[in-house]
Design a protein around this motif. Structure first.
Motif, PDB file in Angstrom:
ATOM      1  N   ALA A   1     -18.699  -9.002   5.873  1.00  0.00           N
ATOM      2  CA  ALA A   1     -19.491  -8.679   7.063  1.00  0.00           C
ATOM      3  C   ALA A   1     -19.346  -7.214   7.456  1.00  0.00           C
ATOM      4  O   ALA A   1     -20.276  -6.608   7.989  1.00  0.00           O
ATOM      5  CB  ALA A   1     -19.065  -9.579   8.228  1.00  0.00           C
ATOM      6  N   LEU A   2     -18.164  -6.630   7.186  1.00  0.00           N
ATOM      7  CA  LEU A   2     -17.913  -5.221   7.503  1.00  0.00           C
ATOM      8  C   LEU A   2     -17.484  -4.520   6.215  1.00  0.00           C
ATOM      9  O   LEU A   2     -16.292  -4.276   5.979  1.00  0.00           O
ATOM     10  CB  LEU A   2     -16.810  -5.099   8.563  1.00  0.00           C
ATOM     11  CG  LEU A   2     -17.108  -5.700   9.941  1.00  0.00           C
ATOM     12  CD1 LEU A   2     -15.878  -5.649  10.823  1.00  0.00           C
ATOM     13  CD2 LEU A   2     -18.263  -4.960  10.609  1.00  0.00           C
ATOM     14  N   PRO A   3     -18.417  -4.160   5.350  1.00  0.00           N
ATOM     15  CA  PRO A   3     -18.076  -3.644   4.017  1.00  0.00           C
ATOM     16  C   PRO A   3     -17.320  -2.326   4.039  1.00  0.00           C
ATOM     17  O   PRO A   3     -16.619  -2.004   3.088  1.00  0.00           O
ATOM     18  CB  PRO A   3     -19.445  -3.499   3.335  1.00  0.00           C
ATOM     19  CG  PRO A   3     -20.437  -3.432   4.455  1.00  0.00           C
ATOM     20  CD  PRO A   3     -19.873  -4.279   5.551  1.00  0.00           C
ATOM     21  N   GLN A   4     -17.433  -1.532   5.106  1.00  0.00           N
ATOM     22  CA  GLN A   4     -16.757  -0.246   5.174  1.00  0.00           C
ATOM     23  C   GLN A   4     -15.413  -0.336   5.886  1.00  0.00           C
ATOM     24  O   GLN A   4     -14.799   0.689   6.193  1.00  0.00           O
ATOM     25  CB  GLN A   4     -17.641   0.779   5.909  1.00  0.00           C
ATOM     26  CG  GLN A   4     -19.009   0.973   5.291  1.00  0.00           C
ATOM     27  CD  GLN A   4     -18.937   1.473   3.865  1.00  0.00           C
ATOM     28  OE1 GLN A   4     -18.085   2.280   3.530  1.00  0.00           O
ATOM     29  NE2 GLN A   4     -19.820   0.964   3.004  1.00  0.00           N
TER      30      GLN A   4
ATOM     31  N   THR B   1     -13.125  -1.342  11.566  1.00  0.00           N
ATOM     32  CA  THR B   1     -13.984  -0.171  11.384  1.00  0.00           C
ATOM     33  C   THR B   1     -13.645   0.806  12.498  1.00  0.00           C
ATOM     34  O   THR B   1     -12.656   0.646  13.197  1.00  0.00           O
ATOM     35  CB  THR B   1     -15.472  -0.551  11.450  1.00  0.00           C
ATOM     36  OG1 THR B   1     -15.772  -1.030  12.776  1.00  0.00           O
ATOM     37  CG2 THR B   1     -15.809  -1.621  10.436  1.00  0.00           C
ATOM     38  N   ALA B   2     -14.468   1.825  12.681  1.00  0.00           N
ATOM     39  CA  ALA B   2     -14.170   2.836  13.695  1.00  0.00           C
ATOM     40  C   ALA B   2     -14.139   2.246  15.094  1.00  0.00           C
ATOM     41  O   ALA B   2     -13.283   2.586  15.907  1.00  0.00           O
ATOM     42  CB  ALA B   2     -15.194   3.967  13.622  1.00  0.00           C
ATOM     43  N   LYS B   3     -15.075   1.348  15.406  1.00  0.00           N
ATOM     44  CA  LYS B   3     -15.210   0.852  16.777  1.00  0.00           C
ATOM     45  C   LYS B   3     -15.090  -0.664  16.894  1.00  0.00           C
ATOM     46  O   LYS B   3     -15.100  -1.190  17.999  1.00  0.00           O
ATOM     47  CB  LYS B   3     -16.565   1.280  17.352  1.00  0.00           C
ATOM     48  CG  LYS B   3     -16.715   2.767  17.598  1.00  0.00           C
ATOM     49  CD  LYS B   3     -15.838   3.240  18.743  1.00  0.00           C
ATOM     50  CE  LYS B   3     -16.087   4.705  19.071  1.00  0.00           C
ATOM     51  NZ  LYS B   3     -15.261   5.174  20.200  1.00  0.00           N
ATOM     52  N   ILE B   4     -14.997  -1.371  15.770  1.00  0.00           N
ATOM     53  CA  ILE B   4     -14.942  -2.835  15.792  1.00  0.00           C
ATOM     54  C   ILE B   4     -13.741  -3.298  14.987  1.00  0.00           C
ATOM     55  O   ILE B   4     -13.453  -2.758  13.912  1.00  0.00           O
ATOM     56  CB  ILE B   4     -16.228  -3.460  15.213  1.00  0.00           C
ATOM     57  CG1 ILE B   4     -17.443  -3.073  16.071  1.00  0.00           C
ATOM     58  CG2 ILE B   4     -16.108  -4.986  15.143  1.00  0.00           C
ATOM     59  CD1 ILE B   4     -18.751  -3.581  15.500  1.00  0.00           C
ATOM     60  N   GLN B   5     -13.047  -4.291  15.521  1.00  0.00           N
ATOM     61  CA  GLN B   5     -11.919  -4.879  14.811  1.00  0.00           C
ATOM     62  C   GLN B   5     -12.013  -6.402  14.924  1.00  0.00           C
ATOM     63  O   GLN B   5     -12.175  -6.942  16.024  1.00  0.00           O
ATOM     64  CB  GLN B   5     -10.589  -4.402  15.387  1.00  0.00           C
ATOM     65  CG  GLN B   5      -9.377  -4.911  14.633  1.00  0.00           C
ATOM     66  CD  GLN B   5      -8.074  -4.353  15.191  1.00  0.00           C
ATOM     67  OE1 GLN B   5      -7.479  -4.963  16.077  1.00  0.00           O
ATOM     68  NE2 GLN B   5      -7.639  -3.197  14.688  1.00  0.00           N
TER      69      GLN B   5
END
Length: 414
Positions: A364-367, A377-381
């Motif tokens: 769902a969060l490939p990066q 990610t930068a703003k989502i965990q």
């Protein structure tokens, strides 16, 4: 009548500059703006407001000498008393435009949507994001070109004169002491602002309590006993009345009609009332089947704080519990979103999980990067709790805050 003005006074030292009081931190090269918002105010004066640089330089010297004897901040205005070369001090007024009611509504609509902003304000800090929120509403918290209007009773017709410029620099100290002074300059007092933010976040409205349901008639115990024969055989079976259903809302404890506890006890009547009110709400939740049966200290603290989000009461509760208001706000937000499970995944250190359990989150969060049970990610965990549910955290003002109820699949949180 409530006085909107907030004075910053008492920056005085005796025996300096021929008896004149010295400014806070007085010295030949004393600086102004210890906080980012204080420095932002000075930068706005020196770069955006387009005040005369030469006059500002002389104003800094006056401020360093301690010539500003008294300074008061009120909505849209700063009033000060400045000692000049004459015996009688000068009266100085510095004005910036206060936002209208409609403009404040637009600002609060944006700010109240971010609980992290409210937490930082309660902790005595002004997040840089608040300035960005105001800009998103089409306004500017810091003064721009032509917004700083000065007036002084001195004979100098320059704008600003050195006395007014000194006051402009001393405002930075007022802002360092309390970031709410910047919001006050734009027209809103601290208590009014926090009350409005709380109302907007909780959507609280005054609703009448549901009428009390009459208790079943039942039967007196002595009458029930009389229906039994001496040999213990019952003549009739007396039905046990069903317990009354809980009210539609928690009850209100009776007013305390006793003398205040002795001061040496450390107990305040207001604290007793607060505890009684909380106990009534807790009992109502238990009777309604809408509460956890047993809570740890941290869980009960988060539960109580969740009812005080966005209010000064939360900061007081945090102080009594020995933690920061920001941390308690994070706990309270987690409790409001997901109860004990949300608090657990918020306060727990990262714990190891099967890497295959993170595959769906990484898809769902490939990066994203992974650490133990966290996919970031930068703003989502996304965090995988010990209950095998996924929890989403968003980053705001360098804090990770739980923003969604839990879900069985990471995709449901994105």
């Amino acid at each position: 009548m409530v006085d909107d003005r907030t004075p910053w006074q008492g920056w005085r030292r005796k025996g300096e500059d021929a008896g004149l009081p010295a400014a806070k931190g007085a010295g030949s090269r004393r600086t102004f703006g210890a906080t980012w918002w204080g420095r932002a105010w000075l930068e706005a004066l020196e770069q955006r407001a387009r005040l005369d640089p030469g006059r500002l330089s002389r104003g800094r010297s006056y401020a360093r000498r301690g010539s500003v004897l008294e300074l008061t901040v009120s909505p849209g205005e700063v009033e000060a008393v400045v000692q000049g070369s004459r015996v009688t001090p000068y009266q100085v007024t510095v004005r910036i435009r206060a936002f209208s009611a409609d403009e404040w509504d637009a600002v609060l609509d944006v700010v109240s949507a971010q609980i992290g902003r409210v937490a930082a304000l309660l902790d005595g800090e002004l997040p840089p994001e608040v300035v960005e929120d105001v800009q998103a509403a089409g306004l500017d918290l810091l003064p721009g070109a032509g917004e700083v209007l000065t007036n002084c009773s001195c004979p100098d017709f320059a704008v600003p004169c050195k006395h007014s410029a000194a006051v402009c620099y001393l405002v930075a100290d007022a802002l360092d002491d309390d970031p709410f002074a910047l919001l006050l300059l734009r027209g809103r007092r601290k208590d009014e602002l926090l009350t409005t933010l709380r109302t907007r976040r909780t959507g609280t409205t005054s609703q009448p309590l549901a009428p009390r349901t009459p208790a079943p008639a039942g039967i007196p115990a002595i009458a029930a006993f009389a229906r039994h024969l001496p040999d213990g055989n019952a003549l009739s079976v007396v039905p046990v009345p069903a317990p009354p259903r809980p009210l539609g809302a928690p009850g209100v404890p009776a007013a305390v009609k006793v003398l205040d506890p002795p001061r040496s006890s450390g107990v305040d009547v207001r604290d007793l009332v607060a505890l009684a009110t909380d106990a009534a709400r807790r009992a109502w939740q238990l009777a309604s089947g809408d509460a956890n049966q047993a809570l740890t200290f941290e869980q009960d603290l988060a539960r109580r704080a969740a009812a005080s989000l966005g209010t000064p009461e939360l900061a007081d509760l945090a102080h009594r519990a020995g933690i920061s208001a920001r941390q308690l706000t994070t706990w309270a937000t987690a409790w409001r979103q997901a109860g004990p499970g949300g608090l657990a995944v918020t306060v727990d250190d990262p714990h190891d999980v099967d890497p295959e359990a993170l595959a769906e989150a990484l898809e769902a969060l490939p990066q994203a990067t992974t650490e133990a049970n966290r996919v970031t990610t930068a703003k989502i965990q996304l965090r995988l709790g010990r209950d095998n549910l996924w929890y989403r955290f968003d980053k705001s003002f360098n804090d990770w805050t739980l923003t969604h109820p839990p879900a069985a699949s990471p995709q449901d949180l994105l």
